[in-house]
Design a protein around this motif. Structure first.
Motif, PDB file in Angstrom:
ATOM      1  N   ARG A 190       0.838  -1.215   0.000  1.00 58.06           N
ATOM      2  CA  ARG A 190       0.000   0.000   0.000  1.00 58.06           C
ATOM      3  C   ARG A 190       0.863   1.252   0.000  1.00 58.06           C
ATOM      4  N   LEU A 191       1.945   1.228   0.764  1.00 57.48           N
ATOM      5  CA  LEU A 191       2.825   2.412   0.790  1.00 57.48           C
ATOM      6  C   LEU A 191       3.524   2.592  -0.553  1.00 57.48           C
ATOM      7  N   SER A 192       3.930   1.478  -1.155  1.00 60.71           N
ATOM      8  CA  SER A 192       4.628   1.544  -2.446  1.00 60.71           C
ATOM      9  C   SER A 192       3.748   2.137  -3.534  1.00 60.71           C
ATOM     10  N   LYS A 193       2.443   1.976  -3.393  1.00 61.68           N
ATOM     11  CA  LYS A 193       1.512   2.471  -4.423  1.00 61.68           C
ATOM     12  C   LYS A 193       1.287   3.970  -4.336  1.00 61.68           C
ATOM     13  N   ILE A 194       1.722   4.593  -3.251  1.00 57.72           N
ATOM     14  CA  ILE A 194       1.531   6.045  -3.120  1.00 57.72           C
ATOM     15  C   ILE A 194       2.602   6.721  -3.972  1.00 57.72           C
ATOM     16  N   SER A 195       2.176   7.499  -4.976  1.00 52.89           N
ATOM     17  CA  SER A 195       3.147   7.934  -5.979  1.00 52.89           C
ATOM     18  C   SER A 195       4.259   8.794  -5.396  1.00 52.89           C
ATOM     19  N   HIS A 196       3.971   9.626  -4.383  1.00 48.94           N
ATOM     20  CA  HIS A 196       5.038  10.497  -3.869  1.00 48.94           C
ATOM     21  C   HIS A 196       5.960   9.796  -2.877  1.00 48.94           C
ATOM     22  N   VAL A 197       5.689   8.561  -2.524  1.00 53.78           N
ATOM     23  CA  VAL A 197       6.609   7.825  -1.637  1.00 53.78           C
ATOM     24  C   VAL A 197       7.762   7.281  -2.479  1.00 53.78           C
ATOM     25  N   GLU A 198       8.981   7.704  -2.132  1.00 54.48           N
ATOM     26  CA  GLU A 198      10.164   7.310  -2.916  1.00 54.48           C
ATOM     27  C   GLU A 198      10.909   6.146  -2.287  1.00 54.48           C
ATOM     28  N   THR A 199      11.039   6.175  -0.960  1.00 56.62           N
ATOM     29  CA  THR A 199      11.843   5.150  -0.285  1.00 56.62           C
ATOM     30  C   THR A 199      11.146   4.678   0.992  1.00 56.62           C
ATOM     31  N   LEU A 200      11.454   3.442   1.331  1.00 55.77           N
ATOM     32  CA  LEU A 200      10.925   2.846   2.555  1.00 55.77           C
ATOM     33  C   LEU A 200      12.116   2.404   3.398  1.00 55.77           C
ATOM     34  N   ARG A 201      11.934   2.469   4.706  1.00 59.71           N
ATOM     35  CA  ARG A 201      12.977   1.938   5.586  1.00 59.71           C
ATOM     36  C   ARG A 201      12.282   1.070   6.623  1.00 59.71           C
ATOM     37  N   ILE A 202      12.972   0.020   7.028  1.00 55.97           N
ATOM     38  CA  ILE A 202      12.499  -0.783   8.150  1.00 55.97           C
ATOM     39  C   ILE A 202      13.552  -0.713   9.245  1.00 55.97           C
ATOM     40  N   HIS A 203      13.115  -0.337  10.435  1.00 61.04           N
ATOM     41  CA  HIS A 203      14.009  -0.318  11.590  1.00 61.04           C
ATOM     42  C   HIS A 203      13.701  -1.539  12.449  1.00 61.04           C
ATOM     43  N   THR A 204      14.691  -2.392  12.635  1.00 65.82           N
ATOM     44  CA  THR A 204      14.440  -3.678  13.293  1.00 65.82           C
ATOM     45  C   THR A 204      15.615  -4.081  14.176  1.00 65.82           C
ATOM     46  N   ARG A 205      15.321  -4.906  15.161  1.00 67.32           N
ATOM     47  CA  ARG A 205      16.398  -5.536  15.943  1.00 67.32           C
ATOM     48  C   ARG A 205      16.377  -7.048  15.736  1.00 67.32           C
ATOM     49  N   ILE A 206      15.435  -7.513  14.928  1.00 68.16           N
ATOM     50  CA  ILE A 206      15.223  -8.959  14.817  1.00 68.16           C
ATOM     51  C   ILE A 206      16.436  -9.762  14.298  1.00 68.16           C
ATOM     52  N   PRO A 207      17.252  -9.244  13.383  1.00 68.52           N
ATOM     53  CA  PRO A 207      18.431 -10.051  13.017  1.00 68.52           C
ATOM     54  C   PRO A 207      19.351 -10.340  14.217  1.00 68.52           C
ATOM     55  N   ALA A 208      19.272  -9.491  15.260  1.00 67.73           N
ATOM     56  CA  ALA A 208      20.092  -9.728  16.457  1.00 67.73           C
ATOM     57  C   ALA A 208      19.397 -10.628  17.475  1.00 67.73           C
ATOM     58  N   THR A 209      18.083 -10.599  17.524  1.00 68.74           N
ATOM     59  CA  THR A 209      17.389 -11.314  18.603  1.00 68.74           C
ATOM     60  C   THR A 209      16.588 -12.529  18.111  1.00 68.74           C
ATOM     61  N   LEU A 210      16.318 -12.569  16.809  1.00 59.45           N
ATOM     62  CA  LEU A 210      15.520 -13.672  16.240  1.00 59.45           C
ATOM     63  C   LEU A 210      15.835 -13.801  14.737  1.00 59.45           C
ATOM     64  N   PRO A 211      17.092 -14.153  14.420  1.00 60.40           N
ATOM     65  CA  PRO A 211      17.493 -14.161  13.003  1.00 60.40           C
ATOM     66  C   PRO A 211      16.677 -15.137  12.162  1.00 60.40           C
ATOM     67  N   HIS A 212      16.060 -16.132  12.819  1.00 58.79           N
ATOM     68  CA  HIS A 212      15.214 -17.107  12.103  1.00 58.79           C
ATOM     69  C   HIS A 212      14.061 -16.434  11.365  1.00 58.79           C
ATOM     70  N   ARG A 213      13.705 -15.209  11.803  1.00 60.23           N
ATOM     71  CA  ARG A 213      12.571 -14.516  11.185  1.00 60.23           C
ATOM     72  C   ARG A 213      12.875 -14.128   9.731  1.00 60.23           C
ATOM     73  N   ILE A 214      14.154 -14.009   9.402  1.00 60.67           N
ATOM     74  CA  ILE A 214      14.504 -13.587   8.039  1.00 60.67           C
ATOM     75  C   ILE A 214      14.429 -14.818   7.136  1.00 60.67           C
ATOM     76  N   THR A 215      13.209 -15.141   6.755  1.00 63.37           N
ATOM     77  CA  THR A 215      12.951 -16.340   5.946  1.00 63.37           C
ATOM     78  C   THR A 215      13.025 -16.005   4.458  1.00 63.37           C
ATOM     79  N   ARG A 216      13.133 -17.040   3.646  1.00 63.27           N
ATOM     80  CA  ARG A 216      13.144 -16.824   2.193  1.00 63.27           C
ATOM     81  C   ARG A 216      11.866 -16.133   1.726  1.00 63.27           C
ATOM     82  N   ASN A 217      10.766 -16.552   2.336  1.00 63.92           N
ATOM     83  CA  ASN A 217       9.468 -15.978   2.012  1.00 63.92           C
ATOM     84  C   ASN A 217       9.439 -14.466   2.313  1.00 63.92           C
ATOM     85  N   LEU A 218       9.967 -14.092   3.483  1.00 64.83           N
ATOM     86  CA  LEU A 218      10.012 -12.675   3.864  1.00 64.83           C
ATOM     87  C   LEU A 218      10.888 -11.901   2.874  1.00 64.83           C
ATOM     88  N   VAL A 219      12.057 -12.441   2.581  1.00 63.31           N
ATOM     89  CA  VAL A 219      12.989 -11.737   1.697  1.00 63.31           C
ATOM     90  C   VAL A 219      12.367 -11.560   0.302  1.00 63.31           C
TER      91      VAL A 219
END
Ligand SMILES: *Cc1c(COP(=O)(O)O)cnc(C)c1O
Ligand code: SF4
Length: 372
Positions: A190-219
């Motif tokens: 939904r955010l990507s579809k907004i024409s004036h939105v140029e970039t997205l950022r995700i702020h996370t700690r999960i690679p440090a506390t739950l690296p299993h969350r970075i699944t192929r499906n998520l990527v």
């Protein structure tokens, strides 16, 4: 003294298997949320922390707990509650004035071109030093142990639609990766579809506390949206395990630029040797150090705050001694919503009309001819 119990840790796979959504969900389900259970794992009586966790909830993944058991103090301090959290009444819950800068629920708009979206109050492991301690895990709701859930985003997304000057969206929380992949995909799309939105950022700690969350499906999902940057909170080199590296590799291999945000924490990483090792290790994992945050004056976290002088001394010991590629900006965030500013040790000693007197990283003085 309770008997030390590690069997649970052994039952949970550390590396994602074939059906790679299962390990991270198991980690969340089996997270430690009471001092009683934590006591049994750490082999000491933590019952005095019951009142602390009524105010500021406890959650530690079995994975991060296994690192605490292995490495002790620098990781223990970040995740195990401390009675000083309730004893400290010096500071406000929201010194940066995030709530007053929130025109609609779950969105913070402080700078002209970018906003922070708070997707949830859940995280895989609750950091005791968190600057949003007032809300994390349901703190402040009067029901601190209620199951955390994704926040409704309708008003926030509408607000972005209505503000064409906003072109950079920071997804934060809580941890955005606590959402299921489908729920996260819907928001990113939904955010990507907004024409004036140029970039997205995700702020996370999960690679440090739950690296299993970075699944192929998520990527695979993250690859389908507008240019996306991921900034990861890593605070200590011992957090960059083989599993954490693999999580970073998957993201970097997908072409997602990775940055780090480190919090300067007393008794955790407030010395130059630890931070040198952290920043060099991050760079080798293709994570470019972005910010070193001085901890904000947040109620319940005073025991984590070193002096700014200490931070500047450390920055001075880094510059020149390690690659500039792995030196982050050292930032303070001004109370009352003034925004972030970088602090730097002074290299300019004097300045007149034609030249500057500067010192280099070794402390030698130089004359530098100025331009017009
Ligand atoms: C930190 C922050 C940002 C992002 O700042 P950058 O310097 O662009 O990384 C945006 N909005 C708020 C409210 C922030 O606290
Ligand atoms: S992961 Fe981030 S939001 Fe969650 S507790 Fe830690 S610092 Fe706070």
């Amino acid at each position: 003294m309770p008997e030390k119990k590690e069997s649970l840790l052994e039952t949970i796979p550390v590396f994602p298997g074939r059906n790679d959504e299962t390990p991270w969900r198991l980690q969340i389900e089996q997270s430690i949320t009471t001092p009683q259970v934590l006591s049994s794992f750490l082999g000491k009586d933590l019952s005095a922390l019951e009142t602390t966790v009524q105010t500021y909830p406890l959650r530690i993944t079995p994975y991060y707990l296994s690192l605490i058991i292995k490495h002790g103090a620098p990781l223990y301090r970040q995740a195990v509650p401390d009675e000083r959290e309730l004893a400290c009444l010096d500071h406000s819950d929201d010194p940066l004035g995030e709530e007053p800068s929130s025109p609609v629920p779950h969105l913070i708009h402080r700078y002209p071109d970018r906003v922070v979206l708070l997707l949830t109050n859940a995280c895989a492991t609750y950091c005791r030093h968190c600057m949003r301690k007032r809300m994390i895990g349901g703190a402040g709701s009067g029901r601190p142990l209620h199951p955390p859930a994704p926040f409704p985003m309708e008003k926030a997304i509408q607000y972005i639609h209505d503000h064409p000057a906003v072109d950079d969206i920071i997804l934060s929380g809580g941890d955005p990766f606590m959402l299921g992949t489908e729920a996260l995909k819907e928001i990113l799309t939904r955010l990507s579809k907004i024409s004036h939105v140029e970039t997205l950022r995700i702020h996370t700690r999960i690679p440090a506390t739950l690296p299993h969350r970075i699944t192929r499906n998520l990527v695979a999902t993250l690859k389908t949206v507008k240019p996306l940057f991921i900034n990861i909170q890593f605070n200590h080199p011992l957090e960059i395990t083989q599993a954490a590296r693999e999580a970073c590799d998957k993201l970097a291999d997908a072409g997602i630029p990775l940055g780090s945000q480190t919090v300067l924490l007393k008794g955790v990483n407030d010395d130059a040797a630890t931070l040198k090792r952290l920043f060099k290790t991050l760079l080798s994992a293709r994570v470019r150090p972005y910010y070193l945050h001085h901890p904000d004056p947040v109620k319940g976290t005073a025991h984590f705050r070193p002096s700014v002088k200490k931070g500047l001394d450390i920055m001075q010991q880094l510059r020149g001694n390690i690659s500039g590629m792995c030196i982050p900006h050292y930032m303070i965030d001004l109370p009352g919503g003034g925004g972030k500013i970088p602090l730097s040790p002074g290299y300019v000693l004097e300045k007149n009309e034609s030249c500057l007197v500067v010192r280099n990283y070794q402390g030698d003085r130089f004359l530098y001819p100025d331009g017009q």
